[in-house]
Design a protein around this motif. Structure first.
Motif, PDB file in Angstrom:
ATOM      1  N   PHE A   7       0.839  -1.183   0.000  1.00 50.19           N
ATOM      2  CA  PHE A   7       0.000   0.000   0.000  1.00 50.19           C
ATOM      3  C   PHE A   7       0.876   1.235   0.000  1.00 50.19           C
ATOM      4  O   PHE A   7       2.007   1.210   0.491  1.00 50.19           O
ATOM      5  CB  PHE A   7      -0.870   0.069   1.259  1.00 50.19           C
ATOM      6  CG  PHE A   7      -1.994  -0.910   1.310  1.00 50.19           C
ATOM      7  CD1 PHE A   7      -3.161  -0.713   0.586  1.00 50.19           C
ATOM      8  CD2 PHE A   7      -1.899  -2.033   2.111  1.00 50.19           C
ATOM      9  CE1 PHE A   7      -4.199  -1.623   0.653  1.00 50.19           C
ATOM     10  CE2 PHE A   7      -2.939  -2.943   2.187  1.00 50.19           C
ATOM     11  CZ  PHE A   7      -4.090  -2.736   1.453  1.00 50.19           C
ATOM     12  N   ASN A   8       0.321   2.309  -0.496  1.00 49.45           N
ATOM     13  CA  ASN A   8       0.929   3.609  -0.311  1.00 49.45           C
ATOM     14  C   ASN A   8       0.533   4.044   1.105  1.00 49.45           C
ATOM     15  O   ASN A   8      -0.657   4.124   1.405  1.00 49.45           O
ATOM     16  CB  ASN A   8       0.375   4.585  -1.353  1.00 49.45           C
ATOM     17  CG  ASN A   8       0.907   5.982  -1.183  1.00 49.45           C
ATOM     18  OD1 ASN A   8       1.502   6.331  -0.175  1.00 49.45           O
ATOM     19  ND2 ASN A   8       0.667   6.801  -2.181  1.00 49.45           N
ATOM     20  N   GLY A  10       0.151   6.739   2.488  1.00 49.36           N
ATOM     21  CA  GLY A  10      -0.766   7.870   2.494  1.00 49.36           C
ATOM     22  C   GLY A  10      -2.213   7.493   2.247  1.00 49.36           C
ATOM     23  O   GLY A  10      -3.115   8.304   2.452  1.00 49.36           O
ATOM     24  N   ASP A  11      -2.476   6.263   1.803  1.00 45.30           N
ATOM     25  CA  ASP A  11      -3.837   5.808   1.535  1.00 45.30           C
ATOM     26  C   ASP A  11      -4.532   5.248   2.777  1.00 45.30           C
ATOM     27  O   ASP A  11      -5.690   4.848   2.697  1.00 45.30           O
ATOM     28  CB  ASP A  11      -3.841   4.728   0.449  1.00 45.30           C
ATOM     29  CG  ASP A  11      -3.531   5.287  -0.927  1.00 45.30           C
ATOM     30  OD1 ASP A  11      -3.671   6.510  -1.118  1.00 45.30           O
ATOM     31  OD2 ASP A  11      -3.139   4.502  -1.801  1.00 45.30           O
ATOM     32  N   SER A  12      -3.838   5.204   3.903  1.00 49.21           N
ATOM     33  CA  SER A  12      -4.458   4.611   5.089  1.00 49.21           C
ATOM     34  C   SER A  12      -5.591   5.481   5.599  1.00 49.21           C
ATOM     35  O   SER A  12      -5.544   6.709   5.518  1.00 49.21           O
ATOM     36  CB  SER A  12      -3.429   4.375   6.196  1.00 49.21           C
ATOM     37  OG  SER A  12      -2.995   5.599   6.726  1.00 49.21           O
ATOM     38  N   ILE A  13      -6.615   4.837   6.120  1.00 45.98           N
ATOM     39  CA  ILE A  13      -7.760   5.531   6.712  1.00 45.98           C
ATOM     40  C   ILE A  13      -7.395   5.989   8.118  1.00 45.98           C
ATOM     41  O   ILE A  13      -7.775   7.067   8.548  1.00 45.98           O
ATOM     42  CB  ILE A  13      -8.978   4.599   6.771  1.00 45.98           C
ATOM     43  CG1 ILE A  13      -9.387   4.197   5.367  1.00 45.98           C
ATOM     44  CG2 ILE A  13     -10.122   5.242   7.521  1.00 45.98           C
ATOM     45  CD1 ILE A  13     -10.380   3.068   5.327  1.00 45.98           C
ATOM     46  N   ASP A  36     -17.143  -2.127   0.452  1.00 43.95           N
ATOM     47  CA  ASP A  36     -15.680  -2.126   0.370  1.00 43.95           C
ATOM     48  C   ASP A  36     -15.056  -2.945   1.491  1.00 43.95           C
ATOM     49  O   ASP A  36     -15.331  -2.707   2.668  1.00 43.95           O
ATOM     50  CB  ASP A  36     -15.144  -0.689   0.441  1.00 43.95           C
ATOM     51  CG  ASP A  36     -15.557   0.142  -0.761  1.00 43.95           C
ATOM     52  OD1 ASP A  36     -15.807  -0.448  -1.822  1.00 43.95           O
ATOM     53  OD2 ASP A  36     -15.603   1.368  -0.635  1.00 43.95           O
ATOM     54  N   PHE A  52      -6.761   0.059   5.758  1.00 44.23           N
ATOM     55  CA  PHE A  52      -6.796   0.385   4.340  1.00 44.23           C
ATOM     56  C   PHE A  52      -8.036  -0.230   3.705  1.00 44.23           C
ATOM     57  O   PHE A  52      -8.533  -1.253   4.167  1.00 44.23           O
ATOM     58  CB  PHE A  52      -5.592  -0.209   3.594  1.00 44.23           C
ATOM     59  CG  PHE A  52      -4.265   0.353   3.980  1.00 44.23           C
ATOM     60  CD1 PHE A  52      -3.814   1.542   3.425  1.00 44.23           C
ATOM     61  CD2 PHE A  52      -3.451  -0.320   4.869  1.00 44.23           C
ATOM     62  CE1 PHE A  52      -2.578   2.051   3.760  1.00 44.23           C
ATOM     63  CE2 PHE A  52      -2.208   0.177   5.217  1.00 44.23           C
ATOM     64  CZ  PHE A  52      -1.772   1.378   4.659  1.00 44.23           C
ATOM     65  N   TYR A  53      -8.504   0.380   2.612  1.00 41.47           N
ATOM     66  CA  TYR A  53      -9.477  -0.294   1.770  1.00 41.47           C
ATOM     67  C   TYR A  53      -8.696  -1.292   0.922  1.00 41.47           C
ATOM     68  O   TYR A  53      -7.660  -0.957   0.346  1.00 41.47           O
ATOM     69  CB  TYR A  53     -10.219   0.688   0.868  1.00 41.47           C
ATOM     70  CG  TYR A  53     -11.244   1.502   1.617  1.00 41.47           C
ATOM     71  CD1 TYR A  53     -12.401   0.907   2.119  1.00 41.47           C
ATOM     72  CD2 TYR A  53     -11.068   2.865   1.829  1.00 41.47           C
ATOM     73  CE1 TYR A  53     -13.334   1.637   2.817  1.00 41.47           C
ATOM     74  CE2 TYR A  53     -12.010   3.605   2.530  1.00 41.47           C
ATOM     75  CZ  TYR A  53     -13.135   2.981   3.015  1.00 41.47           C
ATOM     76  OH  TYR A  53     -14.070   3.703   3.707  1.00 41.47           O
ATOM     77  N   ASP A  56      -7.357  -0.519  -2.542  1.00 43.27           N
ATOM     78  CA  ASP A  56      -6.209   0.377  -2.705  1.00 43.27           C
ATOM     79  C   ASP A  56      -4.871  -0.364  -2.739  1.00 43.27           C
ATOM     80  O   ASP A  56      -3.822   0.265  -2.831  1.00 43.27           O
ATOM     81  CB  ASP A  56      -6.173   1.418  -1.579  1.00 43.27           C
ATOM     82  CG  ASP A  56      -7.317   2.415  -1.682  1.00 43.27           C
ATOM     83  OD1 ASP A  56      -7.851   2.595  -2.794  1.00 43.27           O
ATOM     84  OD2 ASP A  56      -7.672   3.016  -0.654  1.00 43.27           O
ATOM     85  N   PRO A  66       6.333   0.680  -2.914  1.00 44.75           N
ATOM     86  CA  PRO A  66       5.440   0.921  -1.791  1.00 44.75           C
ATOM     87  C   PRO A  66       5.843   0.088  -0.579  1.00 44.75           C
ATOM     88  O   PRO A  66       6.571  -0.892  -0.694  1.00 44.75           O
ATOM     89  CB  PRO A  66       4.077   0.474  -2.318  1.00 44.75           C
ATOM     90  CG  PRO A  66       4.410  -0.543  -3.349  1.00 44.75           C
ATOM     91  CD  PRO A  66       5.697  -0.079  -3.972  1.00 44.75           C
TER      92      PRO A  66
END
Length: 75
Positions: A7-8, A10-13, A36, A52-53, A56, A66
């Motif tokens: 994952f990137n 920065g994409d974490s919730i 999702d 994360f989703y 993503d 990543p």
């Protein structure tokens, strides 16, 4: 099923130190967006759990190198 996903960061919730709290927050997000799938994961050497989703996720040969995460739970 492979437990390593890229994952990137920065994409974490959310990033949470407590695993149980991460699961609770993940369940709250899941109620809001039922379609999702969510992943609770921990980066190598990280003390935090990230949410994360699953959509993503990046391919392992992604050019930006990543960060890899170990999946601890899927919601």
């Amino acid at each position: 099923m492979d437990n390593r996903i890229f994952f990137n960061p920065g994409d974490s919730i959310a990033n949470i130190n407590d695993y149980n709290e991460a699961v609770r927050k993940g369940q709250i997000f899941k109620k809001k967006k039922k379609e999702d799938e969510l992943v609770i994961a921990r980066g190598k050497g990280d003390e935090e759990y990230a949410i994360f989703y699953a959509k993503d996720a990046l391919p392992s040969d992604h050019s930006s190198h990543p960060q890899g995460y170990e999946v601890t739970k899927r919601i």
